[in-house]
Design a protein around this motif. Structure first.
Motif, PDB file in Angstrom:
ATOM      1  N   ILE A  27       0.833  -1.204   0.000  1.00  0.00           N
ATOM      2  CA  ILE A  27       0.000   0.000   0.000  1.00  0.00           C
ATOM      3  C   ILE A  27       0.869   1.255   0.000  1.00  0.00           C
ATOM      4  CG2 ILE A  27      -1.778   1.262   1.266  1.00  0.00           C
ATOM      5  CD1 ILE A  27      -2.804  -1.393   2.301  1.00  0.00           C
ATOM      6  N   ALA A  28       1.916   1.269   0.835  1.00  0.00           N
ATOM      7  CA  ALA A  28       2.814   2.428   0.879  1.00  0.00           C
ATOM      8  C   ALA A  28       3.565   2.597  -0.436  1.00  0.00           C
ATOM      9  CB  ALA A  28       3.793   2.276   2.035  1.00  0.00           C
ATOM     10  N   ILE A  29       3.961   1.502  -1.069  1.00  0.00           N
ATOM     11  CA  ILE A  29       4.662   1.589  -2.350  1.00  0.00           C
ATOM     12  C   ILE A  29       3.738   2.135  -3.426  1.00  0.00           C
ATOM     13  CG2 ILE A  29       5.792   0.232  -4.147  1.00  0.00           C
ATOM     14  CD1 ILE A  29       6.829  -1.608  -1.977  1.00  0.00           C
ATOM     15  N   ALA A  30       2.477   1.728  -3.413  1.00  0.00           N
ATOM     16  CA  ALA A  30       1.524   2.261  -4.386  1.00  0.00           C
ATOM     17  C   ALA A  30       1.296   3.755  -4.180  1.00  0.00           C
ATOM     18  CB  ALA A  30       0.201   1.500  -4.285  1.00  0.00           C
ATOM     19  N   GLY A  38       9.010   9.256 -10.885  1.00  0.00           N
ATOM     20  CA  GLY A  38      10.242   8.485 -10.866  1.00  0.00           C
ATOM     21  C   GLY A  38      10.065   7.131 -10.201  1.00  0.00           C
ATOM     22  N   ALA A  39       9.284   7.087  -9.117  1.00  0.00           N
ATOM     23  CA  ALA A  39       9.025   5.807  -8.451  1.00  0.00           C
ATOM     24  C   ALA A  39       8.206   4.886  -9.344  1.00  0.00           C
ATOM     25  CB  ALA A  39       8.301   6.055  -7.126  1.00  0.00           C
ATOM     26  N   LEU A  40       7.257   5.446 -10.085  1.00  0.00           N
ATOM     27  CA  LEU A  40       6.447   4.631 -10.990  1.00  0.00           C
ATOM     28  C   LEU A  40       7.311   4.024 -12.085  1.00  0.00           C
ATOM     29  CD1 LEU A  40       3.513   3.799 -11.819  1.00  0.00           C
ATOM     30  CD2 LEU A  40       3.510   5.811 -13.285  1.00  0.00           C
ATOM     31  N   ARG A 115       4.155  -4.276 -21.098  1.00  0.00           N
ATOM     32  CA  ARG A 115       3.430  -5.083 -20.107  1.00  0.00           C
ATOM     33  C   ARG A 115       3.818  -4.674 -18.686  1.00  0.00           C
ATOM     34  NH1 ARG A 115       5.340  -9.650 -17.513  1.00  0.00           N
ATOM     35  NH2 ARG A 115       3.759 -11.033 -16.613  1.00  0.00           N
ATOM     36  N   SER A 116       5.100  -4.451 -18.420  1.00  0.00           N
ATOM     37  CA  SER A 116       5.546  -4.088 -17.079  1.00  0.00           C
ATOM     38  C   SER A 116       5.018  -2.721 -16.669  1.00  0.00           C
ATOM     39  CB  SER A 116       7.076  -4.106 -17.029  1.00  0.00           C
ATOM     40  OG  SER A 116       7.576  -5.383 -17.339  1.00  0.00           O
ATOM     41  N   MET A 117       5.031  -1.751 -17.579  1.00  0.00           N
ATOM     42  CA  MET A 117       4.514  -0.437 -17.244  1.00  0.00           C
ATOM     43  C   MET A 117       3.006  -0.470 -17.041  1.00  0.00           C
ATOM     44  SD  MET A 117       6.828   1.675 -16.652  1.00  0.00           S
ATOM     45  CE  MET A 117       5.589   2.937 -16.370  1.00  0.00           C
ATOM     46  N   ALA A 118       2.293  -1.316 -17.779  1.00  0.00           N
ATOM     47  CA  ALA A 118       0.854  -1.454 -17.561  1.00  0.00           C
ATOM     48  C   ALA A 118       0.579  -2.009 -16.160  1.00  0.00           C
ATOM     49  CB  ALA A 118       0.245  -2.354 -18.628  1.00  0.00           C
ATOM     50  N   ILE A 119       1.379  -2.974 -15.715  1.00  0.00           N
ATOM     51  CA  ILE A 119       1.210  -3.515 -14.362  1.00  0.00           C
ATOM     52  C   ILE A 119       1.516  -2.446 -13.322  1.00  0.00           C
ATOM     53  CG2 ILE A 119       2.096  -5.211 -12.724  1.00  0.00           C
ATOM     54  CD1 ILE A 119       2.566  -7.099 -15.036  1.00  0.00           C
ATOM     55  N   ALA A 120       2.557  -1.634 -13.558  1.00  0.00           N
ATOM     56  CA  ALA A 120       2.910  -0.588 -12.605  1.00  0.00           C
ATOM     57  C   ALA A 120       1.805   0.456 -12.489  1.00  0.00           C
ATOM     58  CB  ALA A 120       4.226   0.071 -13.036  1.00  0.00           C
ATOM     59  N   VAL A 121       1.257   0.888 -13.631  1.00  0.00           N
ATOM     60  CA  VAL A 121       0.185   1.883 -13.599  1.00  0.00           C
ATOM     61  C   VAL A 121      -1.057   1.308 -12.927  1.00  0.00           C
ATOM     62  CG1 VAL A 121      -1.351   3.266 -15.047  1.00  0.00           C
ATOM     63  CG2 VAL A 121       1.073   3.120 -15.600  1.00  0.00           C
ATOM     64  N   GLN A 122      -1.387   0.054 -13.221  1.00  0.00           N
ATOM     65  CA  GLN A 122      -2.551  -0.567 -12.608  1.00  0.00           C
ATOM     66  C   GLN A 122      -2.356  -0.725 -11.102  1.00  0.00           C
ATOM     67  OE1 GLN A 122      -5.261  -1.038 -14.231  1.00  0.00           O
ATOM     68  NE2 GLN A 122      -6.454  -1.998 -12.600  1.00  0.00           N
ATOM     69  N   SER A 123      -1.133  -1.045 -10.668  1.00  0.00           N
ATOM     70  CA  SER A 123      -0.875  -1.168  -9.233  1.00  0.00           C
ATOM     71  C   SER A 123      -1.025   0.175  -8.534  1.00  0.00           C
ATOM     72  CB  SER A 123       0.541  -1.717  -9.015  1.00  0.00           C
ATOM     73  OG  SER A 123       0.679  -3.008  -9.556  1.00  0.00           O
ATOM     74  N   ALA A 124      -0.527   1.240  -9.169  1.00  0.00           N
ATOM     75  CA  ALA A 124      -0.671   2.563  -8.560  1.00  0.00           C
ATOM     76  C   ALA A 124      -2.126   2.993  -8.518  1.00  0.00           C
ATOM     77  CB  ALA A 124       0.158   3.584  -9.346  1.00  0.00           C
ATOM     78  N   ARG A 125      -2.892   2.655  -9.531  1.00  0.00           N
ATOM     79  CA  ARG A 125      -4.302   3.055  -9.555  1.00  0.00           C
ATOM     80  C   ARG A 125      -5.126   2.262  -8.541  1.00  0.00           C
ATOM     81  NH1 ARG A 125      -5.040   2.714 -14.645  1.00  0.00           N
ATOM     82  NH2 ARG A 125      -4.854   4.944 -15.070  1.00  0.00           N
TER      83      ARG A 125
END
Length: 357
Positions: A27-30, A38-40, A115-125
């Motif tokens: 949760i904190a990482i998101a 930069g973290a994303l 694919r990796s950036m899509a997972i990162a954006v979805q995790s942040a959202r």
């Protein structure tokens, strides 16, 4: 491409990944990814590297350590599946076949990055960072085609999905210089605002006295850390003033003057030690972070929260950031799933993620 991403796209990926590993909290990482671009990008680059290179977590993180396995050094190697084409359909020379493999490998690597950036954006959202992805999925996502015609061999990389090009080039030199100038003006304004009013001063001529704060004579100053204190390293400014040099603490109204920079720093260190001996360590008061009240009226919600926090604490104590990822993600999902339906702490679907400058 890895060198390009680390130098031009996610330039501080090691810094952010060390913060991820120190937190171990999905949760904190998101939340960190939502607040900082930069973290994303670092999270996406981390997933991308783990997708293509087995054992990259032992070779790159932690950084610059002797990564060995059974006494042997670890060497990075890529695992690219889906690159081989059907040779029966194409009559290719060795040079053409090598060129086709090169292009297909680039298509697979680019698809893994999307694919990796899509997972990162979805995790942040979603509010839960998920780094428990398969390190080398089979097959990797790809979409390319090759055709042999009279003019030669043609390669087509089809990208049907809409994707934000996170690996776009950085701003040009004029934009970077303008951004650096804005930051320099902000630092100068902060320094001038702090160096106003009376200040406790010390100099070889007058020793302890209260005088007006010195300001840089030529507008040039540098920010340094004052060594010699085991508990902390306070920050101080060093600049020219009154025919000599001034060392001024940033978080405490204390300054020292001397004829040389080395003497000014030594005088500031001496008077800070005397000040602490007389008045104790002065810790600057920080504004408390605004914490949203958590409503945990349900016993099941409380149990899920405690279970998630226990897993995070165990992962941090035993340095199991990579191995404990599946359990941490499941516990965080269970915790958020049992909370109230109020999702005000999460961005709405379709909200664009903006970085704080």
């Amino acid at each position: 491409m890895q060198r390009y991403l680390r130098r031009h796209v996610a330039r501080e990926s090691g810094h952010w990944i060390r913060q991820f590993m120190a937190s171990c909290d999905p949760i904190a990482i998101a939340q960190l990814m939502r607040s900082n671009r930069g973290a994303l990008l670092a999270f996406g680059e981390m997933l991308w590297a783990r997708t293509l290179e087995p054992g990259v977590s032992r070779r790159r993180w932690p950084y610059r350590m002797d990564a060995t396995e059974d006494g042997r050094s670890l060497w990075g190697h890529l695992v690219l599946r889906g690159v081989e084409a059907d040779k029966r359909l194409l009559q290719l020379s060795p040079g053409e076949w090598q060129w086709l493999q090169y292009q297909a490998s680039g298509a697979v690597i680019a698809a893994a990055w999307r694919r990796s950036m899509a997972i990162a954006v979805q995790s942040a959202r979603n509010g839960i960072a998920d780094w428990s992805v398969d390190e080398h999925p089979d097959p990797l996502p790809e979409n390319w085609s090759a055709r042999q015609g009279p003019a030669g061999l043609h390669f087509v990389n089809l990208m049907q999905d809409q994707f934000v090009d996170w690996a776009r080039p950085r701003p040009d030199k004029a934009a970077r210089r303008a951004q650096q100038q804005v930051r320099a003006d902000e630092r100068r304004q902060a320094m001038q605002s702090a160096c106003t009013g009376p200040c406790l001063s010390w100099s070889p001529r007058e020793e302890w006295h209260v005088a007006a704060s010195w300001a840089p004579a030529n507008g040039v100053f540098r920010l340094h850390r004052l060594l010699g204190f085991a508990d902390e390293r306070p920050l101080f400014w060093l600049f020219e003033a009154d025919g000599g040099f001034v060392a001024r603490l940033r978080d405490l109204r204390l300054q020292a003057w001397a004829e040389s920079p080395q003497a000014a720093i030594h005088a500031l260190r001496t008077c800070l030690r005397r000040h602490r001996a007389a008045y104790g360590p002065a810790v600057p008061a920080r504004k408390p972070a605004a914490v949203e009240p958590a409503v945990l009226c349900d016993a099941t919600v409380q149990d899920a929260a405690e279970h998630c926090q226990d897993l995070v604490r165990q992962a941090k104590e035993h340095s199991r950031f990579w191995e404990a990822a599946p359990g941490l993600v499941l516990a965080a999902r269970a915790w958020l799933g049992k909370q109230s339906r109020d999702a005000s702490h999460l961005p709405r679907e379709g909200t664009r993620l903006r970085a704080k400058d």
